[in-house]
Design a protein around this motif. Structure first.
Motif, PDB file in Angstrom:
ATOM      1  N   SER A 215       0.843  -1.258   0.037  1.00 55.21           N
ATOM      2  CA  SER A 215       0.037   0.041  -0.074  1.00 55.21           C
ATOM      3  C   SER A 215       0.700   1.380   0.041  1.00 55.21           C
ATOM      4  N   ALA A 216       0.433   2.277  -0.201  1.00 58.94           N
ATOM      5  CA  ALA A 216       0.977   3.546  -0.227  1.00 58.94           C
ATOM      6  C   ALA A 216       1.455   3.773   1.143  1.00 58.94           C
ATOM      7  N   ASN A 217       0.753   3.336   2.322  1.00 51.30           N
ATOM      8  CA  ASN A 217       1.030   3.589   3.376  1.00 51.30           C
ATOM      9  C   ASN A 217       2.619   2.677   3.610  1.00 51.30           C
ATOM     10  N   ASN A 218       2.692   1.403   3.262  1.00 56.50           N
ATOM     11  CA  ASN A 218       3.687   0.610   3.364  1.00 56.50           C
ATOM     12  C   ASN A 218       4.826   1.230   2.706  1.00 56.50           C
ATOM     13  N   SER A 219       4.632   1.747   1.553  1.00 57.63           N
ATOM     14  CA  SER A 219       5.600   2.147   0.707  1.00 57.63           C
ATOM     15  C   SER A 219       6.374   3.317   1.561  1.00 57.63           C
ATOM     16  N   ALA A 220       5.773   4.207   2.245  1.00 57.14           N
ATOM     17  CA  ALA A 220       6.272   5.324   3.037  1.00 57.14           C
ATOM     18  C   ALA A 220       7.084   4.752   4.370  1.00 57.14           C
ATOM     19  N   PHE A 221       6.460   3.763   4.613  1.00 59.99           N
ATOM     20  CA  PHE A 221       6.878   3.060   6.041  1.00 59.99           C
ATOM     21  C   PHE A 221       8.416   2.380   5.622  1.00 59.99           C
ATOM     22  N   PHE A 222       8.280   1.644   4.617  1.00 59.93           N
ATOM     23  CA  PHE A 222       9.679   0.886   4.198  1.00 59.93           C
ATOM     24  C   PHE A 222      10.515   1.928   3.314  1.00 59.93           C
ATOM     25  N   GLY A 223       9.899   2.904   2.844  1.00 58.45           N
ATOM     26  CA  GLY A 223      10.731   3.783   1.857  1.00 58.45           C
ATOM     27  C   GLY A 223      11.026   2.963   0.709  1.00 58.45           C
ATOM     28  N   VAL A 224      10.273   2.512   0.140  1.00 58.32           N
ATOM     29  CA  VAL A 224      10.406   1.586  -1.277  1.00 58.32           C
ATOM     30  C   VAL A 224       9.422   1.866  -1.986  1.00 58.32           C
ATOM     31  N   GLY A 225       9.621   1.707  -3.446  1.00 57.24           N
ATOM     32  CA  GLY A 225       8.802   1.951  -4.508  1.00 57.24           C
ATOM     33  C   GLY A 225       8.585   0.792  -5.391  1.00 57.24           C
ATOM     34  N   VAL A 226       7.970   0.757  -6.492  1.00 65.87           N
ATOM     35  CA  VAL A 226       7.993  -0.429  -7.437  1.00 65.87           C
ATOM     36  C   VAL A 226       9.232  -0.700  -8.049  1.00 65.87           C
ATOM     37  N   GLY A 227       9.644  -1.999  -7.934  1.00 71.77           N
ATOM     38  CA  GLY A 227      10.988  -2.383  -8.441  1.00 71.77           C
ATOM     39  C   GLY A 227      12.075  -2.529  -7.334  1.00 71.77           C
ATOM     40  N   ASP A 228      11.683  -1.737  -6.206  1.00 69.10           N
ATOM     41  CA  ASP A 228      12.617  -1.976  -4.925  1.00 69.10           C
ATOM     42  C   ASP A 228      12.528  -3.414  -4.289  1.00 69.10           C
ATOM     43  N   THR A 229      13.433  -3.648  -3.574  1.00 63.07           N
ATOM     44  CA  THR A 229      13.267  -4.920  -2.749  1.00 63.07           C
ATOM     45  C   THR A 229      12.985  -4.251  -1.252  1.00 63.07           C
ATOM     46  N   ILE A 230      12.310  -5.393  -0.546  1.00 68.41           N
ATOM     47  CA  ILE A 230      12.052  -4.862   0.624  1.00 68.41           C
ATOM     48  C   ILE A 230      12.234  -6.228   1.817  1.00 68.41           C
ATOM     49  N   GLU A 231      12.815  -5.986   2.843  1.00 64.35           N
ATOM     50  CA  GLU A 231      12.916  -6.848   3.947  1.00 64.35           C
ATOM     51  C   GLU A 231      11.995  -7.307   4.989  1.00 64.35           C
ATOM     52  N   ILE A 232      11.126  -8.159   4.771  1.00 63.92           N
ATOM     53  CA  ILE A 232      10.190  -8.533   5.645  1.00 63.92           C
ATOM     54  C   ILE A 232      10.759  -9.692   6.635  1.00 63.92           C
TER      55      ILE A 232
END
Ligand SMILES: Nc1ncnc2c1ncn2[C@@H]1O[C@H](COP(=O)(O)OP(=O)(O)OP(=O)(O)O)[C@@H](O)[C@H]1O
Ligand SMILES: [Mg+2]
Lengths: 479, 269
Positions: A215-232
């Protein structure tokens, strides 16, 4: 020395009197300025209430109508501990693999997904929090009329916050994001399971793994966008898309493959809810009762039931709206009355003060007429004094209203919010809009000055006429 | 040169108080010529103020004519009368009637304002007039800072502002002490001598009245007696007792050494 400067000097001659009159008049004017602002504020809050609730109801109804064949099955919390606990259930709150659940209840975009938080709180359409052993429920798909069974796993992630209160400490989970595992098979193409509103990138597809839709909220929280990787939780995922949440409840939700979610959160074989799709809306209730018969421990909610719940909500909403509207009507009625009283009071103040002044200055008026002043000049002299007095008072009134308008209108007008009680969210949303505040716009200042001038002229019309009619022989009288 | 400034013909005034009629003036005939100084005397209630009010267009007679500068003012409507009051008449009141919130100069400017005299001109003339009544330097003072006599001087300056044909003064010295009384009468007399101002003054005080050149006695609304005042001889600069030459300022005849009591000072009679 013109008529104007004489008027100014006459007002300033009796300072205490002028001050008292200006205070009294100014108070009336402050009320006159505050009342329309108060009415506007109440109108706005009623309108906001109408729009807010109206759109929520419409949205929800539309969503439910689309998903009438859908049945939500969750495990009631009381069944926890009956052997359904996940492997990690023995461990405590803030470990790397937290227990399923937490105290946040996310939901998917269908069902209650579009209902903002105020209607949530697990009323309906929300996801379960109690883990269920997936394998125990395979039999549901064999119930007649069932076309698909979609298991989902919903796990909240957050940080525990400890607060000290009354000498005791409390711990609560502040949710950062919510993981929702959805089976990424062809079922997602046929049934509305994933969000439909994709604002960037793409939606999840059948066969996806190791990817997330955030979500947009997640995007802000993790500081990532489409194409980025995210560590969960120590694992890396690729962000393929961002969904635009339409309600409060999926604002924090990131979607991934069910099996990814199960292994990531240590819940292999466990789910938190089942969405059952019936063949048609005609068989939904039969299917629901068959599920309940088969698994009495499950809470089974059909679209029809959700509609009924919605209907109750709509009635509730209509009552609230009717209340708000009657309050508004009452507000307008009161506003008219209060304004009339304020205008009348102000006019009477001007009238009496000017009558008194004219009486007091009979000799002066006689003198002016004896030395050649026309009736008209004498009349305009006193009119101008009345107008000036009200103008000064209106400046005071505007100044007072600019900070005391909420208090004044709050004292004099019923407020919409006091009358509306729709449940926590709604009241909270409108509580702040029920009070008026006055901003000194040029239009308002002009209107107040114009009104004051008019009122001053009206109030001093009769006294000034009396002055003009004074017989000049009065100037000769000596008592 | 007997140019009539004011002419009254068969002037009567009846006040109606409920059912009672009060005949304040009956059949008054009078002519006042340009440059005359007339004093009207009479007991209280004899109609002096009533007469003055009618002369000043403040009131209308019940019958008769008032010709002011040849114009019959009794038939004029109010919207013409205020112009006449402003331009042809100057009022001096017993109670001065200055506007307390205006200074001396502004009080004097007032009548000029209604004739739309430009501001600079008003200011200049007010200054001149105040100097003429002996108040130069006091222009910016408000009435409460002036003595009674000074206030009446301001009022006289105000009455003169528009160069009126006629000054009407109702008991101008009524509220003044002996010294100020004398000063004000002297001022009026000198205006009459030096500027040729026509003055009609009502007074109870015979000393004050004797300053005028004509004395009219009003009784029960009728002019019952007329007598020459001492002012006339003073104008001619001739002692009323011995016929010797005198100066306007003299208080005693330089030839016969008789006291010229009409100066308004305390006298022995
Ligand atoms: N407005 C009025 N209404 C009724 N009667 C009046 C009015 N003004 C004067 N009178 C009466 O007319 C008569 C003349 O009054 P006026 O004031 O002219 O007298 P006056 O000679 O000026 O007296 P004073 O010396 O006391 O000033 C008096 O009997 C008085 O009562
Ligand atoms: Mg009188």
């Amino acid at each position: 020395m013109g008529v104007l400067s004489r008027a100014i000097r006459n007002i300033s001659r009796r300072k205490i009197r002028a001050l008292l009159v200006i205070i009294a008049l100014g108070f009336c004017m402050a009320i006159m300025v505050s009342i329309p602002a108060g009415v506007t504020a109440n109108q706005e809050s009623t309108l906001a209430l109408t729009q807010n609730l109206g759109s929520v109801i419409t949205q929800t109804e539309a969503t439910i109508n689309q998903t009438l064949t859908q049945i939500e099955c969750t495990l009631a919390p009381s069944f926890e501990g009956f052997g359904f606990a996940p492997p990690s259930s023995g461990s405590s709150g803030n470990m790397a693999q937290p227990p399923i659940g937490g105290n946040f209840t996310p939901s998917r975009p269908f069902g209650g997904g579009n209902i903002p938080g105020q209607f949530g709180g697990g009323q309906f359409g929300s996801r379960g929090t109690t883990p269920m052993n997936e394998s125990l429920y395979y039999d549901i798909s064999s119930i007649e009329g069932v076309v698909a069974v979609v298991p989902t796993l919903t796990v909240s992630q957050g940080t525990n916050q400890t607060m000290e209160m009354f000498g005791r400490s409390f711990t609560r989970l502040v949710v950062d994001y919510v993981i929702e595992g959805v089976p990424l098979t062809s079922v997602i193409d046929e049934y509305p399971i994933l969000p439909t509103n994709i604002t960037a990138g793409r939606n999840l597809q059948a066969g996806d793994s190791g990817v997330v839709l955030i979500s947009a909220n997640n995007s802000a929280f993790f500081g990532v966008g489409v194409g980025d990787t995210i560590e969960i939780l120590g694992q890396t995922f690729l962000v393929v898309g961002i969904h635009g949440s339409t309600g409060v409840e999926d604002q924090l939700t990131l979607y991934m493959n069910l099996s990814d979610a199960q292994s990531l959160t240590g819940n292999v074989g466990y789910i938190t809810g089942l969405t059952v799709f019936a063949e048609s809306s005609a068989v939904v209730s039969d299917v629901a009762s068959a599920i309940s018969e088969l698994h009495p421990e499950l809470t089974v909610v059909t679209g029809q039931q959700r509609l009924q719940q919605l209907e109750a909500m709509r009635r509730n909403y209509e009552t609230a709206l009717a209340n708000a509207e009657s309050t508004l009507a009452q507000t307008q009625g009161t506003a008219v009355q209060v304004t009339i009283v304020a205008v009348a009071a102000a006019s009477l103040i001007v009238l009496f003060v000017m009558l008194y002044t004219v009486r007091e200055r009979t000799r002066e008026i006689g003198t002016l007429k004896a030395i050649g002043f026309s009736d008209w000049t004498v009349m305009s002299q006193f009119m101008l004094e009345g107008v000036l007095l009200s103008l000064v008072a209106s400046v005071v009134g505007i100044a007072v209203a600019s900070f005391a308008a909420p208090t004044l209108s709050g004292l004099l007008l019923p407020t919409v919010t006091q009358q509306v009680n729709m449940g926590r969210g709604v009241t909270a949303a409108t509580a702040s809009t029920g009070t008026a505040s006055v901003t000194l716009t040029p239009e308002l200042v002009l209107m107040a000055l114009g009104g004051a001038a008019l009122l001053g002229a009206l109030g001093s019309l009769y006294p000034a006429w009396r002055a003009a009619r004074t017989r000049p022989a009065e100037a000769m009288r000596y008592e | 040169m007997n140019e009539a400034v004011l002419k009254l013909e068969n002037l009567s005034k009846t006040y109606t108080l409920g059912k009672r009629n009060v005949q304040a003036l009956s059949n008054v005939n009078l002519q006042v010529n340009k440059g005359e100084f007339v004093a009207i005397m009479g007991p209280s209630g004899s109609g002096k103020t009533t007469l003055l009010n009618i002369l000043g267009c403040l009131d209308k007679p019940t019958a008769g004519l008032v010709l002011l500068d040849g114009v019959d003012v009794t038939s004029l409507p109010e919207k013409e009368l205020y112009k006449i009051r402003g331009s042809k008449i100057g009022f001096v009141f017993q109670t001065f009637n200055l506007l307390p919130y205006l200074n001396a100069r502004e009080n004097v400017e007032l009548p000029m304002e209604s004739l739309k005299v430009p501001k600079d001109e008003r200011k200049r003339r007010a200054g001149e007039l105040l100097a003429m009544v002996g108040l130069s330097g006091r222009e910016e003072h408000r009435p409460q800072r002036l003595s009674a006599g000074e206030q009446q001087r301001v009022a006289i300056a105000r009455a003169l502002a528009n160069n009126p044909a006629l000054i009407l003064a109702d008991e101008p010295t009524g509220n003044l002490d002996a010294k100020n009384k004398y000063e004000i009468v002297k001022l009026l007399a000198n205006l009459n001598i030096n500027q040729g101002t026509t003055i009609i003054m009502v007074t109870h005080d015979s000393n004050v009245a004797s300053q005028a050149e004509r004395l009219l006695f009003l009784n029960d609304g009728k002019i019952t007696r007329e007598k020459q005042g001492l002012h006339l001889v003073k104008k001619k600069l001739m002692c009323p007792y011995c016929g010797g030459k005198i100066q306007a300022e003299d208080t005693m005849c330089p030839s016969c050494r008789k006291k010229l009591k009409y100066q308004g000072e305390e006298d022995g009679d």
